[in-house]
Design an enzyme around this catalytic site. Structure first.
Site, PDB file in Angstrom:
ATOM      1  N   ASP A   1      35.115  48.612  42.009  1.00 27.03           N
ATOM      2  CA  ASP A   1      33.799  47.975  42.166  1.00 27.03           C
ATOM      3  C   ASP A   1      33.288  47.995  43.600  1.00 27.03           C
ATOM      4  O   ASP A   1      33.344  46.997  44.323  1.00 27.03           O
ATOM      5  CB  ASP A   1      33.872  46.541  41.639  1.00 27.03           C
ATOM      6  CG  ASP A   1      34.204  46.522  40.157  1.00 27.03           C
ATOM      7  OD1 ASP A   1      34.068  47.580  39.502  1.00 27.03           O
ATOM      8  OD2 ASP A   1      34.600  45.461  39.658  1.00 27.03           O
TER       9      ASP A   1
ATOM     10  N   GLU B   1      45.178  46.109  36.427  1.00 25.43           N
ATOM     11  CA  GLU B   1      46.080  45.741  37.548  1.00 25.43           C
ATOM     12  C   GLU B   1      47.256  44.900  37.045  1.00 25.43           C
ATOM     13  O   GLU B   1      48.308  44.980  37.655  1.00 25.43           O
ATOM     14  CB  GLU B   1      45.290  44.979  38.622  1.00 25.43           C
ATOM     15  CG  GLU B   1      44.249  45.840  39.313  1.00 25.43           C
ATOM     16  CD  GLU B   1      43.042  46.179  38.439  1.00 25.43           C
ATOM     17  OE1 GLU B   1      42.685  45.340  37.589  1.00 25.43           O
ATOM     18  OE2 GLU B   1      42.484  47.273  38.571  1.00 25.43           O
TER      19      GLU B   1
ATOM     20  N   ASP C   1      40.369  50.223  32.319  1.00 27.44           N
ATOM     21  CA  ASP C   1      39.883  49.319  33.361  1.00 27.44           C
ATOM     22  C   ASP C   1      40.712  48.031  33.356  1.00 27.44           C
ATOM     23  O   ASP C   1      41.470  47.778  32.414  1.00 27.44           O
ATOM     24  CB  ASP C   1      38.400  49.023  33.080  1.00 27.44           C
ATOM     25  CG  ASP C   1      37.761  48.260  34.212  1.00 27.44           C
ATOM     26  OD1 ASP C   1      38.252  48.351  35.356  1.00 27.44           O
ATOM     27  OD2 ASP C   1      36.759  47.561  33.965  1.00 27.44           O
TER      28      ASP C   1
HETATM   29  C1  GLC Z   1      35.086  46.083  36.029  1.00 27.85           C
HETATM   30  C2  GLC Z   1      35.034  47.575  36.295  1.00 27.85           C
HETATM   31  C3  GLC Z   1      33.631  48.075  36.135  1.00 27.85           C
HETATM   32  C4  GLC Z   1      33.131  47.734  34.736  1.00 27.85           C
HETATM   33  C5  GLC Z   1      33.233  46.234  34.484  1.00 27.85           C
HETATM   34  C6  GLC Z   1      32.870  45.838  33.058  1.00 27.85           C
HETATM   35  O1  GLC Z   1      34.398  45.383  36.990  1.00 27.85           O
HETATM   36  O2  GLC Z   1      35.528  47.876  37.558  1.00 27.85           O
HETATM   37  O3  GLC Z   1      33.556  49.449  36.350  1.00 27.85           O
HETATM   38  O4  GLC Z   1      31.810  48.134  34.593  1.00 27.85           O
HETATM   39  O5  GLC Z   1      34.547  45.800  34.736  1.00 27.85           O
HETATM   40  O6  GLC Z   1      33.687  46.447  32.147  1.00 27.85           O
END
Ligand code: GLC
Length: 802
Positions: A484, A410, A407
């Site tokens: 998200d 980017e 995650d």
């Molecule tokens: C980001 C991710 C999400 C995750 C969050 C906390 O927003 O896109 O899926 O739950 O981080 O790690």
């Protein structure tokens, strides 16, 4: 927040006029597989990879032509020399076995024609290629009846025409609505579709790029990058499928994932402490709701330090993971790239000591805030860093973790630009460049390291990696989820065209947070989202820390039953879905498809954004609005069978069908064969001794066939030939139905012992039935359905009809 004043300030458009353009061809030269053209201030190479894939590279000012590709391009080894060059007064004509390229000499303009002399593609008539300082740009002509697909993870309709798109991986938390752009992934691959001649363009440039597909009503479309070189690949179709498949020859296909990863995944931000996880698994198993994986979000870590466990919450992760395993649940842990700046943290120490982190030219390590506070970021462009990262997986694998969820890659940072400073340098094994060049590749390279690390540590097991960021070719390393989203109906609608275009951009294994990530879901929305999710390649329910619970049982019994029914359906279809994944891994043609891919001549399908197909036989029409118990949908030509009622419909028609909350319209193309297996709580729970083969008969379809691939679903042994391929085919005439079972490859000890054949919609009573020549009497015939069970070893069933 934008307001009216923003209108004044926004200047995203790029003026074409002040670019330098390629002008008259001064001279040219043919060498092996390429044609090199020289211009006053530039040179250009057209290099042939096959008779209908070529690459165009431009060098301008004092640059030399560079053949270096981004990491997206595989070592494909394709080269084609068999072309002929002719010259007329005004043109250079290059002929391959499939294409004719015409280049006007006075002013460089490229036209591509097929073997019948039909124009497939052409540069814009005023200018074709150009540059402005560091920018490079191409202008192209629109075609008649043209639609645009591809471009990866983009919002909006299936057809991408008429908008400006930006490729710059971005942590986009604000609502994903029709014109939100960019999101997390950058896939600079565009498909131009028309009924006769579709083609694709892959712009191999990892800088911030743009595709303007007519946002200002101009008579050309154009793509450009803020740096790097103009380097694009042209893929001739003529069909959409061929374009997609040819693109995957260059950027690779998805490797066959572990079968369990095609099951249902449960996630939230975050499940902790251990007691909550234990309760979760108990609830799934008590309620017999199938589930294959739990995702552990950032709270499992200590102070959000990656590759650590918070001992207060998880005193014995290994024991917990092993309990999950005993219940058939695989553990997937989230990993963010930011390494907490903490001199007492091993990873930070290792990174600093070995020069693994991204830094500025003056040697200062780039530090910015993410979840753990101030962090340093691994420089994944260096092979030594990827090796280090790959090695980090081992400790997690050793305690039983089966997948990694990458995650914030980017990479996201909590600053004004939401990411790394573009002036940071990346080492890239000696070919350094700023973050401006490598930004869009950052997540991709992290995923590559993760995949390779998992592959090594898991020994002979297939890795599962899930990523938020990516670039072209990401399918080689990871599944992708769309970040998200929100628990709102509009997002549910958006999912379909977004995922279909991701599929056409090479990413077969993609999905969305079922139920919605931000905001509170509700029973009805979760039902509808789960119905759709059950037919989407990656199937995970996930939500944010502030959101109310959205596990399948969270909104009461009625909703729970419906949700369970669709998760169960996913598992009943798992043999089929796995087979579709195998096919996608071979051809690059996606599992989840827009109808236009199967019905390219049907104009109704060209921008059909709210229905999709699983390969060529199952058509899904999800309900994506609240309080609806009817759904309008379109059926293309042919006969279609309602999956629930078996009612037959004539195609080339719009219909309004009943769709109460427990029913998502599913239609099977008449003539299809679909395997269904028995209910499973998780993949591999029990042997599927009997595979049900549903044959959807119709008088209009005299023949039908289905090829089934099967292996152990977990190891790489299939690479050494340990798999089976069985072909089922039938011939259905007025007085008999013949069903053949042909084993094409048989090297794997399969679990199926019997096939239960269900001939649906048999319009005549069966008289006599012969299995490999011997008459049998053990069969059922009810509601126009003939049911009989045969051992897998038989070859032929003959059914004489009344
Ligand atoms: C980001 C991710 C999400 C995750 C969050 C906390 O927003 O896109 O899926 O739950 O981080 O790690």
């Amino acid at each position: 927040m934008d307001n009216s004043k923003t209108l004044l300030q926004k200047k995203t458009k790029d003026n074409s006029i002040d670019y330098h353009k390629l002008n008259a061809v001064l001279d040219y030269e043919v060498k092996e597989n390429e044609l090199r053209l020289n211009f006053e201030y530039a040179s250009l190479v057209i290099r042939f990879l096959t008779a209908d894939i070529f690459r165009v590279i431009m060098a301008h000012s004092k640059q030399e032509i560079s053949y270096k590709s981004t990491q997206a391009v595989t070592e494909h080894g394709l080269s084609y020399q068999n072309f002929k060059l002719n010259e007329t007064e005004s043109e250079l004509l290059i002929k391959t076995d499939k294409l004719l390229l015409k280049i006007s000499k006075k002013k460089f303009i490229l036209k591509v024609l097929n073997e019948n002399g039909e124009l497939i593609h052409e540069d814009y008539s005023k200018y074709a290629l150009g540059w402005k300082k560091q920018k490079v740009r191409a202008w192209k002509s629109f075609k008649e009846n043209e639609r645009f697909y591809g471009l990866g993870e983009k919002t909006g309709w299936l057809d991408k025409k008429g908008r400006l798109y930006e490729m710059w991986n971005h942590d986009t938390f604000f609502p994903h609505v029709t014109d939100t752009d960019p999101l997390y992934q950058s896939i600079p691959f565009l498909i131009s579709f028309n009924q006769k001649n579709s083609y694709g363009i892959y712009f191999d440039n990892s800088y911030r790029t743009f595709f303007d597909l007519g946002s200002e009503g101009q008579d050309y479309f154009s793509f450009w990058a803020e740096g790097g070189k103009l380097d694009y690949y042209f893929f001739n179709g003529p069909s959409l499928k061929e374009v997609v498949s040819k693109y995957s020859q260059i950027t690779g296909t998805m490797p066959l994932p572990p079968k369990w990863s095609l099951g249902y995944h449960q996630s939230r931000y975050s499940y902790y402490p251990q007691a909550e996880v234990d309760q979760l698994v108990k609830t799934f198993r008590d309620k017999e709701i199938p589930c294959d994986a739990f995702h552990f979000d950032i709270h499992y870590m200590y102070q959000y330090k990656i590759y650590t466990w918070d001992e207060d919450h998880f005193p014995d992760p290994e024991a917990m993971i092993s309990n999950l395993k005993a219940n058939g649940i695989k553990t997937v842990t989230i990993i963010d790239p930011g390494v907490k700046r903490d001199p007492e943290y091993k990873l930070y120490q290792e990174g600093m000591k070995n020069d693994y982190f991204c830094k500025y030219l003056d040697g200062k390590v780039f530090i910015d805030k993410v979840w753990p506070g101030k962090c340093a970021f691994p420089d994944f462009t260096q092979s030594k860093v990827r090796k280090w990262w790959a090695g980090l997986q081992k400790d997690f694998i050793d305690i039983g973790v089966k997948g990694i969820w990458n995650d914030m890659n980017e990479p996201a940072a909590f600053n004004k630009t939401d990411t790394m400073d573009v002036n940071v340098m990346h080492q890239n094994d000696g070919d350094c460049g700023t973050h401006r060049r490598f930004h869009n590749l950052y997540g991709f390279l992290e995923d590559k390291a993760t995949y390779e690390g998992l592959k090594e540590s898991l020994e002979n097991e297939r890795p599962f990696v899930l990523t938020r960021a990516g670039f072209a070719g990401i399918q080689r390393y990871s599944a992708v989820w769309t970040g998200d989203n929100r628990s709102i109906w509009d997002n549910l609608k958006l999912v379909m065209p977004m995922l279909m275009n991701m599929g056409m951009s090479g990413i077969s294994f993609c999905g969305t947070d079922v139920g919605g990530f931000t905001g509170n879901s509700n029973g009805e929305l979760l039902c509808r989202w789960t119905q759709l999710g059950a037919f989407v390649p990656f199937f995970r329910n996930h939500c944010e820390s502030r959101a109310i619970s959205q596990e399948p049982w969270s909104f009461g019994k009625n909703y729970e039953q419906i949700i369970k029914k669709y998760i169960e359906l996913r598992y009943k279809l798992i043999t089929h879905i796995y087979n579709l994944f195998y096919q996608a891994s071979q051809s690059g043609i996606p599992v989840m498809r827009p109808l236009i891919m199967e019905y390219p001549d049907d104009k109704e399908c060209e921008n059909l954004s709210d229905q999709f197909m699983l390969r060529d036989s199952i058509m899904i029409a999800p309900v994506y609005q609240p309080d609806k118990d009817k759904r309008m949908l379109y059926l293309p030509a042919g006969k279609w069978i309602d999956f629930w009622t078996k009612q037959v419909y004539e195609g080339e028609k719009h219909l309004i069908v009943d769709a109460p909350l427990d029913t998502m319209p599913i239609f099977i193309k008449a003539g299809s064969i679909i395997p269904l297996n028995k209910k499973l709580n998780y993949i591999g729970e029990k042997e599927i001794e009997c595979l049900e083969l549903n044959v959807y008969l119709n008088k209009a379809n005299k023949f039908g066939s289905y090829k089934l691939y099967d292996d152990d679903g977990i190891s790489f042994n299939y690479e050494n030939g340990d798999y089976n391929i069985t072909e089922f085919e039938y011939e259905y005439t007025d007085n008999q139905l013949i069903f053949n079972i042909n084993s094409i490859e048989e090297n794997y000890q399969q679990e199926f012992k019997n096939y239960k054949l269900l001939f649906n919609n048999l319009n005549k009573d069966p008289l006599n039935i012969y299995v490999d020549g011997n008459e049998i009497s053990d069969f059922d015939y009810f509601d126009n359905t003939l049911e009989l069970t045969v051992p897998v070893v038989i070859n032929k069933i003959t059914i004489e009809l009344n």
